[in-house]
Design a protein around this motif. Structure first.
Motif, PDB file in Angstrom:
ATOM      1  N   VAL A   1      40.706  39.072  62.613  1.00 25.08           N
ATOM      2  CA  VAL A   1      41.132  39.796  61.404  1.00 25.08           C
ATOM      3  C   VAL A   1      39.860  40.621  60.895  1.00 25.08           C
ATOM      4  CG1 VAL A   1      42.687  39.947  59.567  1.00 25.08           C
ATOM      5  CG2 VAL A   1      42.722  37.901  60.652  1.00 25.08           C
ATOM      6  N   ARG A   2      40.358  42.034  60.953  1.00 24.65           N
ATOM      7  CA  ARG A   2      39.170  43.030  60.403  1.00 24.65           C
ATOM      8  C   ARG A   2      39.409  43.644  59.441  1.00 24.65           C
ATOM      9  NH1 ARG A   2      37.743  44.823  66.993  1.00 24.65           N
ATOM     10  NH2 ARG A   2      37.399  42.746  67.572  1.00 24.65           N
ATOM     11  N   TRP A   3      38.571  43.743  58.187  1.00 21.57           N
ATOM     12  CA  TRP A   3      39.040  44.702  57.351  1.00 21.57           C
ATOM     13  C   TRP A   3      37.725  45.169  56.491  1.00 21.57           C
ATOM     14  CZ3 TRP A   3      40.005  39.493  56.716  1.00 21.57           C
ATOM     15  CH2 TRP A   3      39.670  39.056  55.598  1.00 21.57           C
ATOM     16  N   ASP A   4      37.466  46.174  55.731  1.00 18.70           N
ATOM     17  CA  ASP A   4      36.681  46.526  54.954  1.00 18.70           C
ATOM     18  C   ASP A   4      36.686  46.237  53.778  1.00 18.70           C
ATOM     19  OD1 ASP A   4      34.199  47.627  53.823  1.00 18.70           O
ATOM     20  OD2 ASP A   4      34.942  50.003  54.186  1.00 18.70           O
ATOM     21  N   ASN A   5      35.836  45.139  53.528  1.00 18.21           N
ATOM     22  CA  ASN A   5      36.092  44.583  51.976  1.00 18.21           C
ATOM     23  C   ASN A   5      34.898  44.796  51.099  1.00 18.21           C
ATOM     24  OD1 ASN A   5      34.019  42.922  53.539  1.00 18.21           O
ATOM     25  ND2 ASN A   5      34.800  41.021  51.899  1.00 18.21           N
TER      26      ASN A   5
ATOM     27  N   MET B   1      34.613  42.749  56.912  1.00 16.93           N
ATOM     28  CA  MET B   1      34.727  41.288  57.102  1.00 16.93           C
ATOM     29  C   MET B   1      35.469  40.997  58.217  1.00 16.93           C
ATOM     30  SD  MET B   1      35.130  38.326  55.729  1.00 16.93           S
ATOM     31  CE  MET B   1      34.904  38.297  54.006  1.00 16.93           C
ATOM     32  N   HIS B   2      35.192  40.134  58.906  1.00 18.18           N
ATOM     33  CA  HIS B   2      35.440  39.460  60.271  1.00 18.18           C
ATOM     34  C   HIS B   2      36.146  37.999  59.907  1.00 18.18           C
ATOM     35  CE1 HIS B   2      34.079  42.579  63.094  1.00 18.18           C
ATOM     36  NE2 HIS B   2      33.497  42.970  62.195  1.00 18.18           N
ATOM     37  N   TYR B   3      37.417  37.804  60.180  1.00 23.35           N
ATOM     38  CA  TYR B   3      37.700  36.527  59.868  1.00 23.35           C
ATOM     39  C   TYR B   3      38.441  35.881  61.018  1.00 23.35           C
ATOM     40  CZ  TYR B   3      39.973  32.692  57.225  1.00 23.35           C
ATOM     41  OH  TYR B   3      40.470  31.622  56.598  1.00 23.35           O
ATOM     42  N   TYR B   4      38.395  34.655  61.146  1.00 20.18           N
ATOM     43  CA  TYR B   4      39.207  34.197  62.588  1.00 20.18           C
ATOM     44  C   TYR B   4      40.281  33.095  62.358  1.00 20.18           C
ATOM     45  CZ  TYR B   4      34.934  36.317  64.310  1.00 20.18           C
ATOM     46  OH  TYR B   4      34.067  37.397  64.671  1.00 20.18           O
ATOM     47  N   PHE B   5      41.274  33.146  63.225  1.00 26.23           N
ATOM     48  CA  PHE B   5      42.129  31.951  63.161  1.00 26.23           C
ATOM     49  C   PHE B   5      42.258  31.344  64.487  1.00 26.23           C
ATOM     50  CE2 PHE B   5      43.816  34.276  59.276  1.00 26.23           C
ATOM     51  CZ  PHE B   5      44.216  33.261  58.738  1.00 26.23           C
ATOM     52  N   TYR B   6      42.467  30.204  64.736  1.00 27.30           N
ATOM     53  CA  TYR B   6      42.373  29.480  66.171  1.00 27.30           C
ATOM     54  C   TYR B   6      43.788  29.096  66.485  1.00 27.30           C
ATOM     55  CZ  TYR B   6      37.393  29.474  65.312  1.00 27.30           C
ATOM     56  OH  TYR B   6      36.157  29.882  65.176  1.00 27.30           O
TER      57      TYR B   6
END
Length: 380
Positions: A229-233, A1-6
């Motif tokens: 944010v990166r993690w293996d989900n 998963m790649h997730y972003y905060f601005y």
């Protein structure tokens, strides 16, 4: 998963002065600029002064904060965190090899209302000299006490700084700041944001050059700064997860095909969407029959498949197959219905069209990319 905060705010600050009229930039504010300038200025072939960049993300604050996502279990404690800034037009005089460093800020600061080039200059907001300076109020200067150094950030202590080296490559920043973020999350340090500068003596030497320009939070493009944010989900394609399905042949001896199943035209901005993946032989052998031929559903073997998402208009990769260290956070999952992946869309920009690519690694070393214009739009 790649997730972003601005960012919640950003700015850049300058330690120089005008060689035309002597006006100092040290108290000038550029908080509303669409460009963040990280540069070393030279005058008469000698080093003159540097600038720095400040940026802060919603880590512990109210609303959709990073700490809330971690506390709710949406983001695991093992996640990695990366600072992302994207080059804008105008970067020049850049050394082929250089190093940038990010430091934990030790004081709060006011983004301000100024822009570069305003005449007269605006001093309301953060600057090289001040964290806060508003008309009618007393200015607050940066601290340099204890472990803090001039500029209001912590010295090079473990967990309080990060760096990225560049060598003949894109100036886009992709810096691992996991240790810094974890200290914010566990309360060891307070999140006042980051200060970005040329590393060590490179900030003031006469051998390293650079006028870097990055898009700011104020930009009207798709390239604002991000905390990625990166993690293996992924759910492993093994055991009972595969049900009665057969595995796709990934020996490399057969022509195989991956495709999207049931892709919608539109998805809501806040969705955690599940995308179903079909897997089969590319060609079905001809047989003589009076019934319709069908293929048995198959699943993609464990860690053989992954996905990527790009912006259809610009071609910019939003979610990569692998990161710059060749880590994969986009492996395909599996359940009894087949292969799939989930992607949070609340950090995707709305009213834009995105395209999904699929990749299959075979046992004989091939990497097959499937690009069949599987597009969707994110809407509010």
């Amino acid at each position: 998963m790649h997730y972003y905060f601005y960012p919640t705010k950003d700015s850049w600050i300058s330690s120089g002065s005008s060689h035309i009229d002597g006006t100092s930039f040290k108290d000038a504010n550029y908080g509303q600029d669409q460009i963040l300038e990280l540069k070393k200025e030279f005058w008469n072939k000698s080093f003159d002064y540097p600038t720095r960049v400040l940026v802060q993300f919603n880590v512990n604050e109210t609303g959709n904060s990073l700490s809330k996502s971690v506390a709710d279990g949406d983001i695991p404690s093992t996640a990695k965190y990366y600072l992302r800034l994207f080059e804008a037009d105008g970067t020049e005089e850049l050394s082929t090899e250089y190093k940038l460093a990010a430091f934990t800020l030790s004081q709060s600061w006011d983004e301000g209302i100024g822009k570069y080039g305003m005449d007269p200059k605006v001093t309301d907001g953060v600057s090289w000299d001040n964290t806060f300076n508003r008309t009618g109020a007393s200015e607050i200067t940066w601290s340099n006490s204890g472990t803090k150094v001039p500029g209001g950030y912590y010295a090079s202590q473990s967990g309080y700084f990060a760096s990225q080296s560049f060598s003949y490559e894109s100036p886009d920043i992709n810096m691992d700041i996991t240790d810094i973020v974890n200290k914010w999350l566990n309360g060891t340090s307070t999140n006042y944001g980051l200060l970005l500068r040329f590393s060590g003596s490179q900030e003031t030497d006469s051998q390293t050059f650079g006028k870097l320009k990055f898009f700011s939070y104020q930009t009207h493009t798709i390239y604002p700064p991000k905390l990625e944010v990166r993690w293996d989900n992924h759910t492993a394609a093994s055991g009972s997860n595969t049900g009665s399905l057969s595995a796709l042949d990934v020996t490399g001896n057969e022509n195989v095909y991956l495709y999207l199943k049931g892709l919608r035209d539109k998805y809501k901005e806040g969705e955690k969407a599940k995308f179903r993946i079909g897997a089969r032989k590319q060609y079905i052998a001809k047989t003589y029959s009076t019934s319709v031929q069908t293929t048995s559903p198959r699943y993609v073997p464990e860690k053989s498949g992954s996905y990527s998402i790009i912006d259809s208009s610009t071609g910019e990769t939003i979610v990569p197959f692998e990161d710059i260290k060749n880590n994969t956070y986009t492996y395909l999952s599996c359940d009894v219905s087949g292969s799939y992946f989930t992607q949070w869309l609340n950090s995707f920009q709305s009213n834009r069209i995105y395209k999904i690519l699929l990749k299959l690694k075979t046992n004989d070393g091939q990497e097959l990319i499937f690009d069949d214009d599987y597009e969707f739009k994110v809407v509010k």
